[in-house]
Design an enzyme around this catalytic site. Structure first.
Site, PDB file in Angstrom:
ATOM      1  N   LYS A 222       0.821  -1.220   0.000  1.00 46.94           N
ATOM      2  CA  LYS A 222       0.000   0.000   0.000  1.00 46.94           C
ATOM      3  C   LYS A 222       0.852   1.266   0.000  1.00 46.94           C
ATOM      4  CE  LYS A 222      -4.372  -1.903   1.389  1.00 46.94           C
ATOM      5  NZ  LYS A 222      -5.363  -2.136   2.432  1.00 46.94           N
ATOM      6  N   ARG A 256      -3.651  -9.983   4.956  1.00 47.44           N
ATOM      7  CA  ARG A 256      -4.023 -10.049   3.535  1.00 47.44           C
ATOM      8  C   ARG A 256      -2.830  -9.552   2.732  1.00 47.44           C
ATOM      9  NH1 ARG A 256      -6.052  -6.613  -0.264  1.00 47.44           N
ATOM     10  NH2 ARG A 256      -7.591  -7.433  -1.716  1.00 47.44           N
TER      11      ARG A 256
HETATM   12  C1  7PJ Z   1      -8.141  -4.416   1.621  1.00 46.43           C
HETATM   13  C2  7PJ Z   1      -9.201  -5.151   1.118  1.00 46.43           C
HETATM   14  C3  7PJ Z   1      -7.906  -4.422   3.029  1.00 46.43           C
HETATM   15  C4  7PJ Z   1      -9.781  -5.910   3.212  1.00 46.43           C
HETATM   16  C5  7PJ Z   1      -8.220  -4.129  -0.502  1.00 46.43           C
HETATM   17  C6  7PJ Z   1      -5.206  -3.182  -1.911  1.00 46.43           C
HETATM   18  C7  7PJ Z   1      -6.498  -2.491  -1.997  1.00 46.43           C
HETATM   19  N1  7PJ Z   1     -10.022  -5.897   1.893  1.00 46.43           N
HETATM   20  N2  7PJ Z   1      -9.247  -4.950  -0.206  1.00 46.43           N
HETATM   21  N3  7PJ Z   1      -8.764  -5.190   3.773  1.00 46.43           N
HETATM   22  N4  7PJ Z   1      -7.519  -3.794   0.595  1.00 46.43           N
HETATM   23  N5  7PJ Z   1     -10.575  -6.633   4.018  1.00 46.43           N
HETATM   24  O1  7PJ Z   1      -5.095  -4.400  -1.775  1.00 46.43           O
HETATM   25  O2  7PJ Z   1      -4.200  -2.431  -2.011  1.00 46.43           O
HETATM   26  O3  7PJ Z   1      -7.001  -3.789   3.581  1.00 46.43           O
HETATM   27  S1  7PJ Z   1      -7.898  -3.592  -2.128  1.00 46.43           S
END
Ligand code: 7PJ
Length: 277
Positions: A222, A256
């Site tokens: 990020k 994640r």
């Molecule tokens: C997240 C997400 C996060 C959850 C994305 C990226 C943006 N879902 N979807 N938490 N980020 N739950 O991966 O940079 O931080 S998309």
């Protein structure tokens, strides 16, 4: 906190941190072959992440990056469903990253084990759809919407506001009939937050974990890591692994990530130290 997370036909033990591998199916100019090529690439990528030891896979068909254009439910399903089918034989629970009830209904009928909703089931009907399934849900905090969220994020007390929001959404879930052991909460790093907000939330992640639900943390590649390290997204592996490790040390139970193998190695070192301490 419950010792297991129930998600569809799976029950994931929470006695060690879990790694969720990110699988994006967002065809762009890179995929000259269009949707079919994008699906084939996503399936191959999902299999690779599973082989690297992902405990969960998160499939997304709509970019939620700041300023990203929305896609229709039809387009989102056209992207996701072939991938869901293509990974159905893998013994890893599959989460779908979506905010749309139409998409939730379709993927739950096809075995999705978790709904990962960056709006925490805000859309009318979303709560009931998840409640009527046996899937888990990840409730994420976001201030604003992906289009506008990074304009001027403002909080009096970011940790308290995020915690209270997540407590409220979790209560709405349990009221709708979603058992506590199917609920995951996520402070939503980067979603309507400055770098300072993200760092405060990471430092105080224990306050979110105190809600009693497993906490998911997403820092992988990020822009806050870019601001800290000065590096472009493709050069943020070390920063991402560091953030995942810190998140786990401060109470996250699920990270994640895009880089499953590297994250697993870092978590293995942490676990080894904790066993000998
Ligand atoms: C997240 C997400 C996060 C959850 C994305 C990226 C943006 N879902 N979807 N938490 N980020 N739950 O991966 O940079 O931080 S998309």
């Amino acid at each position: 906190m419950n010792p297991v997370l129930r998600c569809g036909r799976f029950a994931l033990a929470l006695d060690r941190p879990l790694v969720m591998g990110v699988v994006n199916v967002t065809p762009d100019s890179f995929y000259d072959g269009g949707r079919h090529a994008a699906a084939a690439a996503a399936i191959a990528h999902a299999r690779q992440l599973a082989a690297e030891g992902a405990d969960l896979l998160d499939i997304g068909g709509e970019s939620s990056r700041p300023g990203a254009a929305p896609v229709s439910a039809e387009e989102e399903l056209a992207r996701i469903l072939p991938v869901l089918e293509g990974v159905a034989d893998i013994a890893v629970p599959v989460s779908v990253d979506t905010v749309k009830p139409e998409v939730m209904r379709a993927v739950l009928a096809r075995g999705a084990a978790m709904i990962n909703d960056i709006t925490a089931l805000a859309a009318p009907g979303a709560l009931g759809l998840v409640a009527a399934s046996d899937a888990a849900v990840c409730l994420m905090h976001m201030q604003g919407s992906p289009r506008t969220m990074q304009a001027d994020p403002t909080y009096a007390d970011v940790t308290a506001e995020v915690r209270d929001f997540l407590a409220g959404r979790a209560a709405a879930c349990t009221k709708a009939g979603i058992a506590r052991d199917r609920i995951v909460v996520d402070p939503g790093f980067g979603f309507g937050k400055t770098v300072e907000h993200n760092l405060t939330l990471l430092a105080r992640l224990g306050d979110i974990a105190a809600l009693g639900f497993p906490v998911l943390a997403g820092w992988s590649r990020k822009s806050s890591l870019g601001r800290i390290t000065g590096r472009a997204a493709e050069e943020r592996l070390a920063g991402s692994v560091a953030a995942a490790l810190i998140a786990v040390q401060r109470g996250a139970r699920i990270v994640r990530v895009h880089d499953v193998a590297a994250t697993r190695d870092a978590l293995a070192v942490l676990a080894a130290v904790e066993r000998s301490g």
